[in-house]
Write an enzyme that holds these catalytic residues in place. Structure first.
Site, PDB file in Angstrom:
ATOM      1  N   TYR A  58       0.841  -1.206   0.000  1.00  0.00           N
ATOM      2  CA  TYR A  58       0.000   0.000   0.000  1.00  0.00           C
ATOM      3  C   TYR A  58       0.873   1.253   0.000  1.00  0.00           C
ATOM      4  O   TYR A  58       0.635   2.193  -0.771  1.00  0.00           O
ATOM      5  CB  TYR A  58      -0.918  -0.019   1.226  1.00  0.00           C
ATOM      6  CG  TYR A  58      -1.852   1.162   1.326  1.00  0.00           C
ATOM      7  CD1 TYR A  58      -3.007   1.229   0.551  1.00  0.00           C
ATOM      8  CD2 TYR A  58      -1.589   2.206   2.205  1.00  0.00           C
ATOM      9  CE1 TYR A  58      -3.868   2.322   0.653  1.00  0.00           C
ATOM     10  CE2 TYR A  58      -2.442   3.299   2.311  1.00  0.00           C
ATOM     11  CZ  TYR A  58      -3.584   3.347   1.534  1.00  0.00           C
ATOM     12  OH  TYR A  58      -4.435   4.429   1.630  1.00  0.00           O
ATOM     13  N   GLY A  59       1.892   1.257   0.869  1.00  0.00           N
ATOM     14  CA  GLY A  59       2.781   2.419   0.965  1.00  0.00           C
ATOM     15  C   GLY A  59       3.475   2.709  -0.364  1.00  0.00           C
ATOM     16  O   GLY A  59       3.540   3.860  -0.802  1.00  0.00           O
ATOM     17  N   ARG A  66     -12.812   6.944   9.216  1.00  0.00           N
ATOM     18  CA  ARG A  66     -13.652   5.754   9.465  1.00  0.00           C
ATOM     19  C   ARG A  66     -14.361   5.313   8.182  1.00  0.00           C
ATOM     20  O   ARG A  66     -15.355   5.910   7.771  1.00  0.00           O
ATOM     21  CB  ARG A  66     -14.726   6.067  10.516  1.00  0.00           C
ATOM     22  CG  ARG A  66     -14.221   6.175  11.937  1.00  0.00           C
ATOM     23  CD  ARG A  66     -15.366   6.318  12.933  1.00  0.00           C
ATOM     24  NE  ARG A  66     -16.167   7.516  12.761  1.00  0.00           N
ATOM     25  CZ  ARG A  66     -15.846   8.725  13.215  1.00  0.00           C
ATOM     26  NH1 ARG A  66     -14.713   8.926  13.865  1.00  0.00           N
ATOM     27  NH2 ARG A  66     -16.660   9.742  13.025  1.00  0.00           N
TER      28      ARG A  66
HETATM   29  P1  NAP Z   1     -13.250   2.443   0.994  1.00  0.00           P
HETATM   30  O1  NAP Z   1     -14.328   2.818   1.932  1.00  0.00           O
HETATM   31  O2  NAP Z   1     -12.757   1.057   0.929  1.00  0.00           O
HETATM   32  O3  NAP Z   1     -13.700   2.934  -0.469  1.00  0.00           O
HETATM   33  C1  NAP Z   1     -12.888   2.692  -1.584  1.00  0.00           C
HETATM   34  C2  NAP Z   1     -13.682   3.015  -2.818  1.00  0.00           C
HETATM   35  O4  NAP Z   1     -12.844   2.746  -3.979  1.00  0.00           O
HETATM   36  C3  NAP Z   1     -14.930   2.140  -2.976  1.00  0.00           C
HETATM   37  O5  NAP Z   1     -15.957   2.893  -3.580  1.00  0.00           O
HETATM   38  C4  NAP Z   1     -14.442   1.046  -3.925  1.00  0.00           C
HETATM   39  O6  NAP Z   1     -15.489   0.438  -4.658  1.00  0.00           O
HETATM   40  C5  NAP Z   1     -13.574   1.889  -4.834  1.00  0.00           C
HETATM   41  N1  NAP Z   1     -12.713   1.085  -5.691  1.00  0.00           N
HETATM   42  C6  NAP Z   1     -11.792   0.138  -5.345  1.00  0.00           C
HETATM   43  N2  NAP Z   1     -11.256  -0.392  -6.451  1.00  0.00           N
HETATM   44  C7  NAP Z   1     -11.832   0.214  -7.516  1.00  0.00           C
HETATM   45  C8  NAP Z   1     -11.712   0.095  -8.915  1.00  0.00           C
HETATM   46  N3  NAP Z   1     -10.885  -0.788  -9.485  1.00  0.00           N
HETATM   47  N4  NAP Z   1     -12.462   0.901  -9.715  1.00  0.00           N
HETATM   48  C9  NAP Z   1     -13.310   1.788  -9.177  1.00  0.00           C
HETATM   49  N5  NAP Z   1     -13.498   1.932  -7.859  1.00  0.00           N
HETATM   50  C10 NAP Z   1     -12.763   1.155  -7.041  1.00  0.00           C
HETATM   51  O7  NAP Z   1     -11.935   3.326   1.268  1.00  0.00           O
HETATM   52  P2  NAP Z   1     -11.735   4.855   1.711  1.00  0.00           P
HETATM   53  O8  NAP Z   1     -11.161   4.826   3.060  1.00  0.00           O
HETATM   54  O9  NAP Z   1     -12.929   5.657   1.423  1.00  0.00           O
HETATM   55  O10 NAP Z   1     -10.553   5.255   0.719  1.00  0.00           O
HETATM   56  C11 NAP Z   1     -10.673   6.213  -0.322  1.00  0.00           C
HETATM   57  C12 NAP Z   1      -9.278   6.673  -0.728  1.00  0.00           C
HETATM   58  O11 NAP Z   1      -8.649   7.314   0.398  1.00  0.00           O
HETATM   59  C13 NAP Z   1      -8.352   5.521  -1.119  1.00  0.00           C
HETATM   60  O12 NAP Z   1      -7.544   5.929  -2.198  1.00  0.00           O
HETATM   61  C14 NAP Z   1      -7.506   5.308   0.136  1.00  0.00           C
HETATM   62  O13 NAP Z   1      -6.278   4.709  -0.162  1.00  0.00           O
HETATM   63  C15 NAP Z   1      -7.375   6.728   0.624  1.00  0.00           C
HETATM   64  N6  NAP Z   1      -7.020   6.870   2.047  1.00  0.00           N
HETATM   65  C16 NAP Z   1      -7.868   6.460   3.023  1.00  0.00           C
HETATM   66  C17 NAP Z   1      -7.533   6.643   4.368  1.00  0.00           C
HETATM   67  C18 NAP Z   1      -8.443   6.247   5.490  1.00  0.00           C
HETATM   68  O14 NAP Z   1      -8.082   6.421   6.664  1.00  0.00           O
HETATM   69  N7  NAP Z   1      -9.647   5.750   5.216  1.00  0.00           N
HETATM   70  C19 NAP Z   1      -6.294   7.245   4.701  1.00  0.00           C
HETATM   71  C20 NAP Z   1      -5.446   7.646   3.677  1.00  0.00           C
HETATM   72  C21 NAP Z   1      -5.831   7.482   2.361  1.00  0.00           C
HETATM   73  P3  NAP Z   1     -16.175  -0.965  -4.164  1.00  0.00           P
HETATM   74  O15 NAP Z   1     -17.234  -0.603  -3.188  1.00  0.00           O
HETATM   75  O16 NAP Z   1     -16.701  -1.510  -5.456  1.00  0.00           O
HETATM   76  O17 NAP Z   1     -15.084  -1.812  -3.567  1.00  0.00           O
END
Ligand code: NAP
Length: 276
Positions: free
Chosen positions: A193-194, A231
């Protein structure tokens, strides 16, 4: 063709992307596209925002699928003649307790987070209109993992002259090194991931530089950011920020006013430019 402005958020059926769509519906003057790889999850998310009195539009988008990306590209080109705001939010992360071999985690994580995001950029950045705003959701994990790279790799990732092709070669090498079980010997940190998010941050720095070289007069601003620890299904229930709070820094970058000339090509967290 419509004169209406348009914003697009990848991976926005849930989590931070969903909250960014909600905020754009409230604050952006124009059409807002919630996109999802799965149409039924996407339509359910649209219905949820409609219950809140908001009016997002829907388009399918799987960032792992070049045909899906190109279908969205053609749709936006024909209907709007371009894009005003693009938020590259879609991403994945294996859970810490996941027992999938590191080589598999490396390949799968890089495929979506780096190569998928890059493919979206390749197809959609040429559509960005003057004063367009591009936000690539990276993570603090990118700068933390940069510190875990060998000096040689750190120098490459901090370079102001690294090309997109060189970055792609490095990200490909990471996956190959992981498959051979030699990634640590080759100077990589032990986090797929990193490394994928190093790729997103460095890609953003490169793309901003290319915009300066090729489209300076268009005033497009492109940045990477960390939303904070939020979250969601990815980060779990213990994270301190709500998804709406996680949307704040991405929204700040998505709605930088037309007279702003910065930040551009930066890694931003808590609305503040971070050292790289
Ligand atoms: P999440 O709740 O798991 O949501 C991820 C979203 O990306 C979901 O809608 C998922 O769709 C979609 N996705 C995954 N693979 C995809 C693909 N191939 N094509 C289109 N959509 C796809 O995660 P989140 O926490 O909201 O994360 C959003 C972003 O923030 C990510 O880039 C993550 O790395 C980044 N981030 C998050 C945090 C944190 O603390 N949450 C911290 C730093 C960075 P499905 O529902 O179909 O799986």
């Amino acid at each position: 063709m419509s004169n209406v402005q348009v914003a697009v958020v990848t991976g926005s059926n849930k989590g931070i992307g969903f909250a960014i769509v909600r905020a754009l519906c409230k604050q952006f003057q124009g059409d807002v596209y919630l996109t999802s790889r799965d149409p039924s999850r996407g339509q359910a998310a649209v219905a949820q925002l409609q219950e809140e009195g908001l009016r997002p539009l829907f388009h399918q988008l799987d960032i792992d699928d070049l045909q899906s990306i190109r279908a969205l590209r053609d749709f936006l080109k024909e209907k709007y003649g371009g894009i005003n705001v693009l938020v590259n939010n879609a991403g994945i992360a294996f859970k810490v307790q996941d027992t999938a071999p590191f080589a598999v985690q490396a390949e799968v994580t890089l495929k979506t987070n780096f190569f998928g995001t890059r493919n979206v950029c390749t197809e959609l950045l040429p559509l960005m209109k003057p004063y367009g705003r591009v936000v690539n959701i990276s993570s603090m994990a990118s700068s933390k993992s940069l510190g875990g790279c060998s000096q040689e790799l750190q120098q490459k990732f901090r370079s102001d002259t690294i090309t997109e092709e060189e970055l792609v070669q490095l990200m490909t090498k990471f996956v190959e090194d992981a498959k051979k079980g030699i990634h640590e010997k080759e100077g990589w940190p032990n986090t797929a991931y990193g490394v994928s998010k190093i790729g997103v941050t460095v890609l953003s720095r490169i793309q901003a530089r290319v915009l300066n070289e090729q489209r300076k007069g268009d005033h497009i601003l492109l940045n990477a950011c960390c939303p904070g620890w939020v979250r969601t299904d990815m980060a779990g229930p213990k994270a301190p920020k709500s998804p709406d709070e996680g949307a704040e820094t991405p929204m700040y970058l998505a709605l930088l006013p037309s007279n702003a000339d910065a930040p551009h090509g930066q890694f931003v967290s808590d609305k503040t430019v971070q050292p790289w």
